[in-house]
Design a protein around this motif. Sequence first.
Motif, PDB file in Angstrom:
ATOM      1  N   ALA A   1      -0.255   7.681   6.153  1.00  0.00           N
ATOM      2  CA  ALA A   1       0.221   7.365   4.803  1.00  0.00           C
ATOM      3  C   ALA A   1       0.795   8.623   4.158  1.00  0.00           C
ATOM      4  O   ALA A   1       0.267   9.720   4.362  1.00  0.00           O
ATOM      5  CB  ALA A   1      -0.926   6.826   3.954  1.00  0.00           C
TER       6      ALA A   1
ATOM      7  N   ASN B   1      -3.297  -1.013   3.362  1.00  0.00           N
ATOM      8  CA  ASN B   1      -4.694  -0.772   3.724  1.00  0.00           C
ATOM      9  C   ASN B   1      -5.402   0.084   2.691  1.00  0.00           C
ATOM     10  O   ASN B   1      -6.287   0.884   3.011  1.00  0.00           O
ATOM     11  CB  ASN B   1      -4.796  -0.141   5.119  1.00  0.00           C
ATOM     12  CG  ASN B   1      -6.164  -0.314   5.748  1.00  0.00           C
ATOM     13  OD1 ASN B   1      -6.853  -1.314   5.523  1.00  0.00           O
ATOM     14  ND2 ASN B   1      -6.580   0.666   6.540  1.00  0.00           N
TER      15      ASN B   1
ATOM     16  N   LEU C   1       5.822   5.108   8.030  1.00  0.00           N
ATOM     17  CA  LEU C   1       4.913   4.422   8.959  1.00  0.00           C
ATOM     18  C   LEU C   1       5.571   3.819  10.190  1.00  0.00           C
ATOM     19  O   LEU C   1       4.932   3.713  11.240  1.00  0.00           O
ATOM     20  CB  LEU C   1       4.117   3.294   8.260  1.00  0.00           C
ATOM     21  CG  LEU C   1       3.364   3.592   6.979  1.00  0.00           C
ATOM     22  CD1 LEU C   1       2.430   2.427   6.648  1.00  0.00           C
ATOM     23  CD2 LEU C   1       2.587   4.878   7.028  1.00  0.00           C
TER      24      LEU C   1
ATOM     25  N   ASN D   1     -10.573   2.706   9.937  1.00  0.00           N
ATOM     26  CA  ASN D   1      -9.537   2.238   9.005  1.00  0.00           C
ATOM     27  C   ASN D   1      -8.671   1.131   9.606  1.00  0.00           C
ATOM     28  O   ASN D   1      -8.263   0.200   8.915  1.00  0.00           O
ATOM     29  CB  ASN D   1      -8.680   3.403   8.518  1.00  0.00           C
ATOM     30  CG  ASN D   1      -8.014   4.152   9.662  1.00  0.00           C
ATOM     31  OD1 ASN D   1      -8.555   4.250  10.761  1.00  0.00           O
ATOM     32  ND2 ASN D   1      -6.842   4.701   9.407  1.00  0.00           N
ATOM     33  N   TYR D   2      -8.385   1.229  10.889  1.00  0.00           N
ATOM     34  CA  TYR D   2      -7.741   0.146  11.644  1.00  0.00           C
ATOM     35  C   TYR D   2      -8.633  -0.078  12.870  1.00  0.00           C
ATOM     36  O   TYR D   2      -8.302   0.365  13.971  1.00  0.00           O
ATOM     37  CB  TYR D   2      -6.313   0.515  12.038  1.00  0.00           C
ATOM     38  CG  TYR D   2      -5.381   0.593  10.855  1.00  0.00           C
ATOM     39  CD1 TYR D   2      -4.685  -0.539  10.410  1.00  0.00           C
ATOM     40  CD2 TYR D   2      -5.206   1.781  10.156  1.00  0.00           C
ATOM     41  CE1 TYR D   2      -3.836  -0.473   9.310  1.00  0.00           C
ATOM     42  CE2 TYR D   2      -4.368   1.861   9.051  1.00  0.00           C
ATOM     43  CZ  TYR D   2      -3.686   0.723   8.642  1.00  0.00           C
ATOM     44  OH  TYR D   2      -2.854   0.784   7.546  1.00  0.00           O
TER      45      TYR D   2
ATOM     46  N   THR E   1      -4.849   5.057   5.654  1.00  0.00           N
ATOM     47  CA  THR E   1      -3.983   5.131   6.826  1.00  0.00           C
ATOM     48  C   THR E   1      -3.703   6.595   7.112  1.00  0.00           C
ATOM     49  O   THR E   1      -3.288   7.336   6.208  1.00  0.00           O
ATOM     50  CB  THR E   1      -2.656   4.387   6.581  1.00  0.00           C
ATOM     51  OG1 THR E   1      -2.926   3.029   6.216  1.00  0.00           O
ATOM     52  CG2 THR E   1      -1.766   4.418   7.812  1.00  0.00           C
TER      53      THR E   1
END
Length: 491
Positions: free
Chosen positions: A246, A239, A392, A115-116, A243
Amino acid sequence: MSREEHAVRRARSGFRSGRSRPLEHRRQQLEALLRFISERRSDIADSARRDLGKSQNGVELFEVVVLEVEIKLAVEKLAEWAAPRPVEKTLLTLSDEIYVQPEPLGVVLIIGAWNYPWAVTLLPLVGAIAAGNAAVVKPSEVSCHSARVMEELLPLYLDQDLYPVVTGGMSETQELLKQRFDHIFFTGGSAVGRVVMEAAARHLTPVTLELGGKSPAYIDKNCNVAVACRRIAWGKFVNCGQTCIAPDYILCEASIQDRVLEELRRSIKDFYTDDPKTCEDYGRIINRRHFNRILALMGGGTVAVGGEADESQCYIAPTVLKDVSGDSDVMKEEIFGPLLPVVSVAGVDEAIRFVNEREKPLVIYVFSNDGKLIRRVKAETSSGSLLANDCLIHFSIPALPFGGVGNSGMGCYRGRHTFDRLSHLRGCLIRRLQMEAVNSLRYPPHTTGKVSWTRRFLLLQVKQGGLRRAALLVAMLSLAAFVTQRFLRRG
């Protein structure tokens, strides 16, 4: 020998050579990693765009900047983090050297997430390098374009023996997990986390598991609902909702639900325009499997905002659901996508019960102007982190430990926390062959008098820097030696 076994052996050999230990080598490798990020910005951004539809500025903001901050902090603080750490002394250790010495663990396996793909893979690598370890880097095969760039370009900057990159899918990961490591750092879901932990147990290898879970956001009816919803909408739909921290769902009283829905609708429009599909800052679901998984969860409530989807682009609009019950499908698993359920509760009492009846989340968000209410949520719940009145941003603060608890993970990282997590904190005591009269307190025969004096000496703590007190205790130590020699022999 498989490619994976060869990479591990190469890293082990490099570590045993001692190359990774000197601070200057660690600093050089960290600076090389920083050059990689700086010089390959376009490659990084392009790969993230192809994987997740991220904009270039989005990649800069949520992946590149956080890496730059982490690396620069590690370079600046490296000597301090790696230095011996003095500890308090007792009267019996006053003349000794006593400290904690961080030392490298050895070879670390870093399994990244998709995801990242840049931040969550390379942030642990920063700590591994700073701590003097070798590391095998395994990027997620799901973010295949980012993995390919990492495999091709990272070895051009870093020591290829100490920090090899291994790509591939499940079979390659399973082959890696057969090898012996000194630490495994995994970011991903709890199901795979259990597999990683089981494999690590065969070698008694310690693990850091950065997992996820359903992170709630409670909105107090007396707070600024508009600001709360704006911050929640930002944290949720960044995103495309993919996340780990999130906000997974909202808890609020029924009396403010309509206002919450309206403010979420307004914020989504402000952020992503009337047509998020055409907005550069709104990405895509990673693949069709996840697209279909998320779409199936949409039936767990009534669509209040959004709901549009296009499988050909793996696009799901920012979507808010109402009329969601606690036992609906969308509340049974981490959503990891752009669906935001709103669940009605009677108040903070029910909200706390609702959270505590489920697995411990990675983070709890609470929005309120009432400090007493915030403190109550903190005291009566458990989560990896707690953040009041925002979403976040705690991840952007290297001084805060980031990690889960229970089902949301184990171990923490960021900044010095990563360094310590990937170091062995070795206790060291350096004594002299002197003051043997005092040592007779511990030698047989064990008498009541010896026990009494030992208890007094051990309970007296000497804080570092207390020179006057230390001088006084030196005198006391001499007296103790005299007392021990002259009187304790009598029993």
